[in-house]
Design a protein around this motif. Structure first.
Motif, PDB file in Angstrom:
ATOM      1  N   UNK A 120     -21.050   9.310  17.776  1.00 41.58           N
ATOM      2  CA  UNK A 120     -20.656   9.534  19.173  1.00 41.58           C
ATOM      3  C   UNK A 120     -19.134   9.526  19.311  1.00 41.58           C
ATOM      4  N   UNK A 121     -18.690  10.026  20.448  1.00 42.08           N
ATOM      5  CA  UNK A 121     -17.257  10.067  20.711  1.00 42.08           C
ATOM      6  C   UNK A 121     -16.633   8.679  20.696  1.00 42.08           C
ATOM      7  N   UNK A 122     -17.274   7.753  21.395  1.00 41.32           N
ATOM      8  CA  UNK A 122     -16.709   6.398  21.488  1.00 41.32           C
ATOM      9  C   UNK A 122     -16.584   5.772  20.101  1.00 41.32           C
ATOM     10  N   UNK A 123     -17.561   6.055  19.246  1.00 38.82           N
ATOM     11  CA  UNK A 123     -17.487   5.499  17.882  1.00 38.82           C
ATOM     12  C   UNK A 123     -16.306   6.076  17.113  1.00 38.82           C
ATOM     13  N   UNK A 124     -16.019   7.353  17.339  1.00 40.14           N
ATOM     14  CA  UNK A 124     -14.879   7.963  16.638  1.00 40.14           C
ATOM     15  C   UNK A 124     -13.568   7.344  17.139  1.00 40.14           C
ATOM     16  N   UNK A 125     -13.520   7.047  18.435  1.00 42.03           N
ATOM     17  CA  UNK A 125     -12.324   6.389  18.991  1.00 42.03           C
ATOM     18  C   UNK A 125     -12.171   5.001  18.349  1.00 42.03           C
ATOM     19  N   UNK A 126     -13.285   4.301  18.229  1.00 42.98           N
ATOM     20  CA  UNK A 126     -13.251   2.975  17.579  1.00 42.98           C
ATOM     21  C   UNK A 126     -12.704   3.091  16.147  1.00 42.98           C
ATOM     22  N   UNK A 127     -13.127   4.163  15.449  1.00 44.23           N
ATOM     23  CA  UNK A 127     -12.666   4.329  14.066  1.00 44.23           C
ATOM     24  C   UNK A 127     -11.166   4.593  14.038  1.00 44.23           C
ATOM     25  N   UNK A 128     -10.684   5.383  14.987  1.00 45.55           N
ATOM     26  CA  UNK A 128      -9.241   5.649  15.037  1.00 45.55           C
ATOM     27  C   UNK A 128      -8.485   4.337  15.268  1.00 45.55           C
ATOM     28  N   UNK A 132      -5.776   2.779  12.706  1.00 43.61           N
ATOM     29  CA  UNK A 132      -4.395   2.514  13.164  1.00 43.61           C
ATOM     30  C   UNK A 132      -4.029   1.056  12.936  1.00 43.61           C
ATOM     31  N   UNK A 133      -4.950   0.171  13.246  1.00 37.38           N
ATOM     32  CA  UNK A 133      -4.634  -1.261  13.070  1.00 37.38           C
ATOM     33  C   UNK A 133      -4.409  -1.581  11.593  1.00 37.38           C
ATOM     34  N   UNK A 134      -5.313  -1.112  10.743  1.00 38.73           N
ATOM     35  CA  UNK A 134      -5.151  -1.445   9.324  1.00 38.73           C
ATOM     36  C   UNK A 134      -3.885  -0.812   8.765  1.00 38.73           C
ATOM     37  N   UNK A 306     -22.404  14.607  16.108  1.00 42.40           N
ATOM     38  CA  UNK A 306     -21.348  14.428  15.115  1.00 42.40           C
ATOM     39  C   UNK A 306     -20.022  14.244  15.835  1.00 42.40           C
ATOM     40  N   UNK A 307     -19.315  13.193  15.462  1.00 44.69           N
ATOM     41  CA  UNK A 307     -17.945  13.021  15.938  1.00 44.69           C
ATOM     42  C   UNK A 307     -17.102  12.710  14.706  1.00 44.69           C
ATOM     43  N   UNK A 308     -15.787  12.644  14.905  1.00 44.84           N
ATOM     44  CA  UNK A 308     -14.950  12.475  13.712  1.00 44.84           C
ATOM     45  C   UNK A 308     -13.574  11.955  14.058  1.00 44.84           C
ATOM     46  N   UNK A 309     -13.040  11.140  13.143  1.00 43.45           N
ATOM     47  CA  UNK A 309     -11.622  10.823  13.165  1.00 43.45           C
ATOM     48  C   UNK A 309     -11.032  11.607  11.997  1.00 43.45           C
ATOM     49  N   UNK A 310     -10.286  12.655  12.321  1.00 46.45           N
ATOM     50  CA  UNK A 310      -9.722  13.522  11.271  1.00 46.45           C
ATOM     51  C   UNK A 310      -8.296  13.041  11.001  1.00 46.45           C
ATOM     52  N   UNK A 311      -8.013  12.767   9.721  1.00 44.05           N
ATOM     53  CA  UNK A 311      -6.769  12.053   9.371  1.00 44.05           C
ATOM     54  C   UNK A 311      -5.809  12.935   8.576  1.00 44.05           C
ATOM     55  N   UNK A 312      -4.518  12.731   8.792  1.00 41.99           N
ATOM     56  CA  UNK A 312      -3.540  13.386   7.920  1.00 41.99           C
ATOM     57  C   UNK A 312      -3.326  12.515   6.675  1.00 41.99           C
ATOM     58  N   UNK A 313      -2.458  12.981   5.776  1.00 41.71           N
ATOM     59  CA  UNK A 313      -2.219  12.278   4.504  1.00 41.71           C
ATOM     60  C   UNK A 313      -1.849  10.813   4.700  1.00 41.71           C
ATOM     61  N   UNK A 314      -1.052  10.585   5.760  1.00 44.96           N
ATOM     62  CA  UNK A 314      -0.511   9.245   5.994  1.00 44.96           C
ATOM     63  C   UNK A 314      -1.615   8.192   6.146  1.00 44.96           C
ATOM     64  N   UNK A 315      -2.727   8.586   6.753  1.00 39.57           N
ATOM     65  CA  UNK A 315      -3.757   7.592   7.076  1.00 39.57           C
ATOM     66  C   UNK A 315      -5.106   7.870   6.411  1.00 39.57           C
ATOM     67  N   UNK A 316      -5.148   8.921   5.589  1.00 40.89           N
ATOM     68  CA  UNK A 316      -6.438   9.369   5.048  1.00 40.89           C
ATOM     69  C   UNK A 316      -7.131   8.326   4.183  1.00 40.89           C
ATOM     70  N   UNK A 317      -6.331   7.469   3.536  1.00 38.52           N
ATOM     71  CA  UNK A 317      -6.972   6.525   2.620  1.00 38.52           C
ATOM     72  C   UNK A 317      -6.878   5.087   3.109  1.00 38.52           C
ATOM     73  N   UNK A 318      -6.639   4.923   4.377  1.00 37.07           N
ATOM     74  CA  UNK A 318      -6.455   3.563   4.900  1.00 37.07           C
ATOM     75  C   UNK A 318      -7.766   2.763   4.837  1.00 37.07           C
ATOM     76  N   UNK A 319      -8.851   3.329   5.343  1.00 39.24           N
ATOM     77  CA  UNK A 319     -10.126   2.603   5.307  1.00 39.24           C
ATOM     78  C   UNK A 319     -10.756   2.734   3.929  1.00 39.24           C
TER      79      UNK A 319
END
Ligand SMILES: Cc1ncc(COP(=O)(O)O)c(C=O)c1O
Length: 418
Positions: A120-128, A132-134, A306-319
């Motif tokens: 869901x959308x809200x879950x993707x926001x949670x992932x972002x 960001x925090x990590x 389907x929802x998604x947090x799409x990441x650039x290089x900077x954050x792609x491997x954070x989680x």
């Protein structure tokens, strides 16, 4: 199974056959978190929908952007059914042969590095928010640099003590800046970042770590950033907030500030993205590419969630394992629909079409010169018509439009949303 039992199964009804009964049954059994208008979906094809009595309406709300291809588009339906016949979600303990293809095409489409799919959308926001925090606690490149604030010495010290990668923010102190009048979903963490009391009043204790600033105000953003700030998260156009388009230069300005102050830029394009606003993404109006792009709704094509947090290089491997996951994260049937939607969007040039039709539609609305209209807003086919407030709200106008054959909704009391 005995023949009689089998016959009983096929004779059982799978949908309700009158509008009245559907409404009564809904009201009786479904917790009333919405107040739906009196139209019952029984069939849909493209922009047209019918109720159980066969009355036809034009779908002009399009499930708040989830139906970019209309109802039951043959390509999406085919992909969905084809996969439903192959196999159903197995387990994320194994790979499947659909989700990676979808992820590859989505990442290429967004010109980003990696995607964290979810439902869901809200879950993707949670992932972002998690990313960001990590990132704020663990990112090496930024240790103490460009902070330029009073805590810079502590921060560098903390980084040394930990002896590991860090942006320098002590654990559990990260702040994310969001905007007043935002809408990012309904989970506890997400409503904690809402400025609307009605969404959060009875649900505390809420999640800390959010700072709210006025929407469209770059000076406020600059001022709100502290050494603890890890991200700025906003919608490029506020959808639920009444189709609020920020002043020109806002998106680009936000990107410039985030880059300068070493803060992640996160656009929630769940409602504005994937063509609805006349471009692939609304941020493209100002070339303000984010570090994390949040998508949902039409990403699943309509039938898929389907929802998604799409990441650039900077954050792609954070989680990393085992910091996130969900049973239906790489749901093969939903991902098949999502893949078909993504291809449809490109093959049929849906963003360009929304751009043209949106310009035409808004121009025609302007020509009406209705004394009841205060303002017509939007980009592409995300359109809000704000009525003059002395009329007492948009609801009766929406009811009338529905009677006349146009499905739409009101948002924020005075705005008709199409
Ligand atoms: C901008 C935005 N973010 C997040 C959400 C939440 O999405 P969902 O309802 O799928 O959780 C919405 C839903 O309308 C939205 O418009």
């Amino acid at each position: 199974m005995r023949t009689r039992e089998r016959r009983n199964m096929t004779e059982r009804e799978w949908s309700i056959t009158t509008s009245q009964e559907a409404i009564e049954t809904h009201e009786r059994y479904i917790v009333q978190t919405y107040r739906p208008h009196e139209f019952v979906y029984a069939r849909g094809r493209g922009v047209w929908v019918w109720n159980p009595e066969g009355e036809r309406k034009m779908e002009m709300l399009s499930c708040y952007s989830a139906l970019g291809g209309g109802h039951c588009h043959k390509d999406i339906l085919q992909a969905f059914v084809r996969q439903a016949r192959r196999y159903w979600p197995g387990s994320n303990a194994f790979y499947n042969d659909v989700a990676p293809l979808f992820a590859k095409e989505l990442v290429e489409f967004c010109e980003m590095a990696k995607v964290l799919p979810i439902n869901t959308g809200a879950e993707a926001v949670e992932r972002a928010i998690k990313i960001a925090r990590k990132w704020g606690y663990t990112c090496k490149e930024n240790a103490g640099d460009s902070l330029g604030f009073e805590r810079v010495v502590d921060v560098v010290e903390t980084a040394k003590t930990w002896g590991k990668k860090t942006k320098g923010i002590p654990l559990d102190t990260a702040q994310i800046i969001l905007c007043d009048n935002n809408f990012h979903g309904r989970t506890i963490t997400v409503i904690s970042a809402s400025s609307h009391d009605k969404y959060k009043r009875y649900f505390g204790p809420l999640t800390p770590g959010f700072t709210l600033i006025p929407y469209g105000d770059l000076a406020a953003l600059e001022k709100a950033i502290t050494p603890y700030t890890v991200a700025f998260l906003a919608e490029p156009i506020q959808g639920e907030g009444g189709v609020v388009v920020p002043p020109e230069g806002y998106l680009k300005g936000a990107k410039r500030i985030c880059e300068k102050r070493n803060v992640l830029l996160v656009w929630d394009e769940i409602q504005t993205g994937l063509g609805r606003c006349g471009k692939r993404f609304a941020y493209q109006y100002e070339d303000a590419k984010p570090d994390i792009l949040i998508l949902g709704k039409f990403l699943g094509g309509g039938p898929g969630q389907v929802s998604a947090a799409v990441c650039n290089e900077k954050v792609a491997s954070v989680l990393e394992y085992p910091e996130d996951g969900s049973t239906f994260q790489c749901h093969p049937i939903d991902c098949a629909a999502a893949l078909a939607a993504l291809r449809l969007l490109q093959d049929e040039g849906l963003p360009e079409r929304a751009f043209e039709l949106g310009n035409y539609f808004r121009a025609e609305l302007e020509k009406m010169k209705s004394p009841r209209i205060k303002e017509i807003r939007g980009k592409g086919l995300l359109i809000g018509i704000e009525l003059k407030h002395e009329l007492g709200g948009a609801k009766p106008f929406v009811t009338k439009l529905i009677e006349e054959g146009i499905l739409c909704n009101q948002t924020h009391e005075h705005t008709i949303r199409l």
